[in-house]
Design a protein around this motif. Structure first.
Motif, PDB file in Angstrom:
ATOM      1  N   ARG A  77       5.445  -8.767 -10.473  1.00 37.61           N
ATOM      2  CA  ARG A  77       4.200  -9.519 -10.427  1.00 37.61           C
ATOM      3  C   ARG A  77       3.204  -8.942 -11.425  1.00 37.61           C
ATOM      4  O   ARG A  77       2.971  -7.735 -11.445  1.00 37.61           O
ATOM      5  CB  ARG A  77       3.587  -9.482  -9.025  1.00 37.61           C
ATOM      6  CG  ARG A  77       4.459 -10.106  -7.946  1.00 37.61           C
ATOM      7  CD  ARG A  77       3.749 -10.103  -6.601  1.00 37.61           C
ATOM      8  NE  ARG A  77       2.550 -10.943  -6.656  1.00 37.61           N
ATOM      9  CZ  ARG A  77       1.633 -10.973  -5.687  1.00 37.61           C
ATOM     10  NH1 ARG A  77       1.785 -10.223  -4.617  1.00 37.61           N
ATOM     11  NH2 ARG A  77       0.574 -11.756  -5.794  1.00 37.61           N
ATOM     12  N   ILE A  78       2.661  -9.809 -12.239  1.00 37.74           N
ATOM     13  CA  ILE A  78       1.618  -9.405 -13.178  1.00 37.74           C
ATOM     14  C   ILE A  78       0.277  -9.626 -12.504  1.00 37.74           C
ATOM     15  O   ILE A  78      -0.137 -10.769 -12.280  1.00 37.74           O
ATOM     16  CB  ILE A  78       1.701 -10.221 -14.487  1.00 37.74           C
ATOM     17  CG1 ILE A  78       3.125 -10.186 -15.050  1.00 37.74           C
ATOM     18  CG2 ILE A  78       0.694  -9.699 -15.495  1.00 37.74           C
ATOM     19  CD1 ILE A  78       3.601  -8.805 -15.423  1.00 37.74           C
ATOM     20  N   THR A  79      -0.379  -8.551 -12.146  1.00 38.15           N
ATOM     21  CA  THR A  79      -1.609  -8.654 -11.344  1.00 38.15           C
ATOM     22  C   THR A  79      -2.800  -8.065 -12.092  1.00 38.15           C
ATOM     23  O   THR A  79      -3.639  -7.383 -11.507  1.00 38.15           O
ATOM     24  CB  THR A  79      -1.415  -7.932  -9.998  1.00 38.15           C
ATOM     25  OG1 THR A  79      -0.961  -6.588 -10.246  1.00 38.15           O
ATOM     26  CG2 THR A  79      -0.393  -8.643  -9.131  1.00 38.15           C
ATOM     27  N   PHE A  80      -2.875  -8.341 -13.387  1.00 40.70           N
ATOM     28  CA  PHE A  80      -3.932  -7.755 -14.210  1.00 40.70           C
ATOM     29  C   PHE A  80      -5.319  -8.205 -13.758  1.00 40.70           C
ATOM     30  O   PHE A  80      -6.261  -7.410 -13.757  1.00 40.70           O
ATOM     31  CB  PHE A  80      -3.725  -8.120 -15.687  1.00 40.70           C
ATOM     32  CG  PHE A  80      -2.649  -7.306 -16.357  1.00 40.70           C
ATOM     33  CD1 PHE A  80      -2.798  -5.929 -16.520  1.00 40.70           C
ATOM     34  CD2 PHE A  80      -1.488  -7.898 -16.809  1.00 40.70           C
ATOM     35  CE1 PHE A  80      -1.812  -5.167 -17.127  1.00 40.70           C
ATOM     36  CE2 PHE A  80      -0.500  -7.148 -17.415  1.00 40.70           C
ATOM     37  CZ  PHE A  80      -0.652  -5.779 -17.574  1.00 40.70           C
ATOM     38  N   ILE A  92       0.838  -1.199   0.000  1.00 39.98           N
ATOM     39  CA  ILE A  92       0.000   0.000   0.000  1.00 39.98           C
ATOM     40  C   ILE A  92       0.875   1.251   0.000  1.00 39.98           C
ATOM     41  O   ILE A  92       0.464   2.323  -0.444  1.00 39.98           O
ATOM     42  CB  ILE A  92      -0.964   0.001   1.218  1.00 39.98           C
ATOM     43  CG1 ILE A  92      -2.130   0.994   0.994  1.00 39.98           C
ATOM     44  CG2 ILE A  92      -0.229   0.324   2.507  1.00 39.98           C
ATOM     45  CD1 ILE A  92      -3.080   0.600  -0.096  1.00 39.98           C
ATOM     46  N   GLY A  93       2.117   1.110   0.473  1.00 43.92           N
ATOM     47  CA  GLY A  93       3.062   2.232   0.479  1.00 43.92           C
ATOM     48  C   GLY A  93       3.420   2.725  -0.903  1.00 43.92           C
ATOM     49  O   GLY A  93       3.896   3.854  -1.056  1.00 43.92           O
ATOM     50  N   PHE A  94       3.218   1.895  -1.930  1.00 41.42           N
ATOM     51  CA  PHE A  94       3.453   2.357  -3.294  1.00 41.42           C
ATOM     52  C   PHE A  94       2.584   3.564  -3.630  1.00 41.42           C
ATOM     53  O   PHE A  94       2.981   4.423  -4.411  1.00 41.42           O
ATOM     54  CB  PHE A  94       3.159   1.235  -4.299  1.00 41.42           C
ATOM     55  CG  PHE A  94       4.179   0.130  -4.325  1.00 41.42           C
ATOM     56  CD1 PHE A  94       5.538   0.394  -4.242  1.00 41.42           C
ATOM     57  CD2 PHE A  94       3.772  -1.194  -4.441  1.00 41.42           C
ATOM     58  CE1 PHE A  94       6.475  -0.631  -4.269  1.00 41.42           C
ATOM     59  CE2 PHE A  94       4.696  -2.231  -4.477  1.00 41.42           C
ATOM     60  CZ  PHE A  94       6.053  -1.950  -4.388  1.00 41.42           C
ATOM     61  N   LEU A 100      -0.574   1.451  -8.523  1.00 44.09           N
ATOM     62  CA  LEU A 100      -0.305   0.233  -7.767  1.00 44.09           C
ATOM     63  C   LEU A 100       0.029  -0.919  -8.709  1.00 44.09           C
ATOM     64  O   LEU A 100       0.965  -1.692  -8.464  1.00 44.09           O
ATOM     65  CB  LEU A 100      -1.515  -0.114  -6.899  1.00 44.09           C
ATOM     66  CG  LEU A 100      -1.429  -1.396  -6.066  1.00 44.09           C
ATOM     67  CD1 LEU A 100      -0.263  -1.339  -5.090  1.00 44.09           C
ATOM     68  CD2 LEU A 100      -2.741  -1.626  -5.310  1.00 44.09           C
ATOM     69  N   LEU A 101      -0.728  -1.038  -9.793  1.00 44.53           N
ATOM     70  CA  LEU A 101      -0.447  -2.079 -10.786  1.00 44.53           C
ATOM     71  C   LEU A 101       0.950  -1.913 -11.363  1.00 44.53           C
ATOM     72  O   LEU A 101       1.725  -2.888 -11.447  1.00 44.53           O
ATOM     73  CB  LEU A 101      -1.491  -2.011 -11.909  1.00 44.53           C
ATOM     74  CG  LEU A 101      -1.235  -2.902 -13.129  1.00 44.53           C
ATOM     75  CD1 LEU A 101      -1.342  -4.367 -12.745  1.00 44.53           C
ATOM     76  CD2 LEU A 101      -2.205  -2.551 -14.264  1.00 44.53           C
ATOM     77  N   LEU A 102       1.300  -0.690 -11.745  1.00 43.85           N
ATOM     78  CA  LEU A 102       2.610  -0.428 -12.337  1.00 43.85           C
ATOM     79  C   LEU A 102       3.736  -0.764 -11.368  1.00 43.85           C
ATOM     80  O   LEU A 102       4.729  -1.401 -11.738  1.00 43.85           O
ATOM     81  CB  LEU A 102       2.690   1.039 -12.772  1.00 43.85           C
ATOM     82  CG  LEU A 102       3.994   1.479 -13.446  1.00 43.85           C
ATOM     83  CD1 LEU A 102       4.201   0.703 -14.739  1.00 43.85           C
ATOM     84  CD2 LEU A 102       3.968   2.981 -13.718  1.00 43.85           C
ATOM     85  N   CYS A 103       3.597  -0.343 -10.110  1.00 45.47           N
ATOM     86  CA  CYS A 103       4.646  -0.604  -9.112  1.00 45.47           C
ATOM     87  C   CYS A 103       4.781  -2.096  -8.819  1.00 45.47           C
ATOM     88  O   CYS A 103       5.889  -2.599  -8.595  1.00 45.47           O
ATOM     89  CB  CYS A 103       4.360   0.173  -7.831  1.00 45.47           C
ATOM     90  SG  CYS A 103       4.593   1.955  -7.974  1.00 45.47           S
ATOM     91  N   PHE A 105       7.549   6.664  -4.251  1.00 49.79           N
ATOM     92  CA  PHE A 105       7.998   8.048  -4.418  1.00 49.79           C
ATOM     93  C   PHE A 105       8.839   8.187  -5.688  1.00 49.79           C
ATOM     94  O   PHE A 105       8.709   9.165  -6.443  1.00 49.79           O
ATOM     95  CB  PHE A 105       8.798   8.470  -3.185  1.00 49.79           C
ATOM     96  CG  PHE A 105       9.541   9.764  -3.316  1.00 49.79           C
ATOM     97  CD1 PHE A 105       8.861  10.949  -3.563  1.00 49.79           C
ATOM     98  CD2 PHE A 105      10.916   9.804  -3.167  1.00 49.79           C
ATOM     99  CE1 PHE A 105       9.550  12.151  -3.670  1.00 49.79           C
ATOM    100  CE2 PHE A 105      11.609  11.001  -3.270  1.00 49.79           C
ATOM    101  CZ  PHE A 105      10.926  12.175  -3.523  1.00 49.79           C
ATOM    102  N   LYS A 106       9.675   7.209  -5.949  1.00 51.86           N
ATOM    103  CA  LYS A 106      10.514   7.231  -7.150  1.00 51.86           C
ATOM    104  C   LYS A 106       9.644   7.192  -8.405  1.00 51.86           C
ATOM    105  O   LYS A 106       9.861   7.957  -9.360  1.00 51.86           O
ATOM    106  CB  LYS A 106      11.480   6.052  -7.133  1.00 51.86           C
ATOM    107  CG  LYS A 106      12.460   6.026  -8.307  1.00 51.86           C
ATOM    108  CD  LYS A 106      13.418   4.855  -8.167  1.00 51.86           C
ATOM    109  CE  LYS A 106      14.449   4.854  -9.303  1.00 51.86           C
ATOM    110  NZ  LYS A 106      15.400   3.695  -9.169  1.00 51.86           N
ATOM    111  N   CYS A 107       8.670   6.315  -8.415  1.00 50.41           N
ATOM    112  CA  CYS A 107       7.790   6.166  -9.577  1.00 50.41           C
ATOM    113  C   CYS A 107       6.947   7.426  -9.793  1.00 50.41           C
ATOM    114  O   CYS A 107       6.801   7.911 -10.917  1.00 50.41           O
ATOM    115  CB  CYS A 107       6.896   4.944  -9.380  1.00 50.41           C
ATOM    116  SG  CYS A 107       6.188   4.293 -10.902  1.00 50.41           S
TER     117      CYS A 107
END
Length: 512
Positions: free
Chosen positions: A202-205, A87-89, A192-195, A471-473
């Motif tokens: 992980r591919i979480t589509f 969730i920190g993403f 969140l998906l991207l991170c 934060f980086k993303c």
């Protein structure tokens, strides 16, 4: 105090304040049982406890934990949260990186043990029940916290930590995406998906797509009449800290505002700075005028707000300290109103509305609530809370010193409460004429770090790993929209170089 004992989302029994069983017909749903208990015992604290931990309940501390009616608190025995660290993403707030050894402000709730007042539950509308009790608790806290519910991780629930805690259940990937969609703006679900793809590989589509069909959750509640049972004021005595440099008239106006307060400060500590070695004080009115408080005046050739405030904090005598600035204005009842709020809510740290003339707060901030910010020009702190806390000199002449100071306070067990009806006007006065430009060592380099190394330093120091990567993303996309180079490949190369430089200099600051 009423204790609802549960196991695996099933209510088992109800206990009274002496932990003796009460005859109460439990519902199949633990949430329904909790609300039924609130209606049956409207003046009590409704607690929940996993069956293994009942014998460890510290009954003597419950009244101290719930010192007013609008508090929700829990504790995770294994010191982990149901909502995964991922969730920190998308959540960069102070409330995510919980310190479990102190009372810490957070919406991350645990079903291990916790509680909330029956009066609050009875005043709550719109929150939908769900099959998972942990999801429900986290959802309620996340939605209600910005509206004035005070939420904490509280280790004092237990007399001692059990030798072997029951492993905290973790939300599945699907539940994580569901939580993001239901409690954050829609764009954060995509982030969140991207991170997850970039950093967790992980591919979480499937979880992402399924989350798109969930609707936002909401909660409303009627604010309760709050009067804290916790005594936080022994003496209504307060010292005021003011660093100043080259703003003689503005400082004079601040002192005049303090001089007409209906509750006067005991000491006003003015730290005057002038970098010229041959200079002397220009603040003649400090001694020539009559003031209804004692003025402690320090003159120094070393410039910098962090150093000036630290000098002043070492001179504080009173039970409370008002961190002020030299270009503020406020009404005659400010300090009196501050103490009224301190006693009403039982707080050790508060911060006020701090806007320029003509500015207004966004509607969502018009609640008294736990805040992730801290302002060194508009905050009041109990002096004993500052025993081992000072402004970080590594951040002098940079950005982030207020954030760092606020994080120090929270990590030592203090909460910061924002009161929108306490108002200070920030004039944003021009810089004093004899200020000298301070150059950080990286400013002389051909390649410039980005973000600022002082910002990077604070992020590295206080963020979880996931928050830091998020934060980086976020920075990558934010900076892309701000610069002229729209070639994604060359921009990416430059971003990585600038990021590494920022980390390099942040590490240098850490060695300061």
């Amino acid at each position: 105090m009423i204790v609802l004992v549960h196991e695996n989302n099933r209510p088992l029994q109800v206990l009274d304040a002496s932990l003796n069983e009460l005859k109460f017909s439990v519902e199949p749903s633990i949430m329904e049982t909790m609300f039924a208990l609130a209606k049956t015992f409207p003046d009590d604290i409704i607690m929940w406890c996993y069956k293994t931990y009942v014998k460890y309940i510290n009954t003597s501390e419950i009244s101290n934990i719930f010192y007013h009616k609008q508090i929700m608190a829990s504790f995770s025995v294994c010191k982990t949260s149901y909502i995964p660290k991922a969730i920190g993403f998308i959540d960069q707030s102070v409330f995510v990186n919980v310190k479990y050894d102190v009372r810490y402000p957070t919406w991350l709730m645990s079903s291990d043990i916790g509680g909330v007042s029956a009066e609050f539950l009875n005043a709550t509308n719109g929150i939908k029940s769900c099959q998972n009790f942990d999801y429900f608790l986290n959802s309620l806290a996340k939605l209600a916290m910005p509206k004035g519910l005070f939420c904490y991780s509280e280790p004092k629930f237990l007399k001692e930590l059990p030798g072997h805690g029951i492993q905290t259940k973790k939300a599945s990937t699907g539940e994580l995406f569901q939580f993001a969609k239901q409690h954050y703006k829609w764009v954060w679900t995509y982030m969140l998906l991207l991170c997850q793809i970039i950093y967790h590989k992980r591919i979480t589509f499937f979880s992402f797509v399924r989350s798109l069909f969930y609707k936002k959750r909401s909660v409303t509640f009627q604010s309760l009449e709050i009067q804290s049972s916790k005594v936080v004021v022994n003496k209504k005595e307060i010292d005021v800290v003011i660093p100043t440099i080259g703003r003689k008239q503005y400082l004079y106006d601040v002192l005049k505002d303090l001089a007409v307060q209906t509750l006067l400060p005991k000491n006003v500590i003015v730290v005057e700075q002038n970098p010229s070695e041959k200079s002397v004080s220009e603040l003649n009115f400090l001694t020539e005028d009559d003031w209804p408080f004692k003025i402690k005046h320090v003159f120094t050739h070393q410039t910098g707000a962090c150093n000036a405030r630290n000098i002043a904090l070492d001179l504080v005598e009173s039970e409370w300290v008002f961190l002020n600035d030299d270009d503020n204005r406020f009404e005659v009842h400010l300090l009196k109103s501050v103490f009224e709020k301190i006693e009403q809510y039982g707080v050790d740290v508060l911060t006020t509305e701090y806007l320029q003339k003509g500015e207004t707060l966004p509607r969502q901030y018009n609640y008294t609530h736990q805040t992730g910010i801290f302002g060194s020009g508009c905050s009041v702190v109990k002096t004993e809370s500052l025993k081992d806390i000072r402004f970080n000199m590594a951040l002098e002449f940079g950005y982030g010193e207020d954030t760092d100071f606020g994080r120090q306070l929270r990590n030592s067990g203090n909460d910061v409460i924002f009161f929108p009806d306490l108002k200070i006007v920030h004039l944003k006065a021009p810089m004093g004429g004899f200020r000298t430009k301070f150059f950080h060592p990286w400013e002389k380099e051909k390649e410039q770090p980005k973000p600022s190394p002082t910002v990077m330093y604070v992020r590295k120091k206080f963020y979880t790993d996931e928050q830091f990567l998020g934060f980086k993303c976020i920075s990558f996309f934010r900076y892309y929209s701000q610069q002229k180079n729209k070639n994604p490949f060359s921009y990416f190369s430059k971003f990585i170089r600038d990021w590494k430089l920022s980390i390099f200099w942040a590490d240098k600051l850490e060695q300061h």
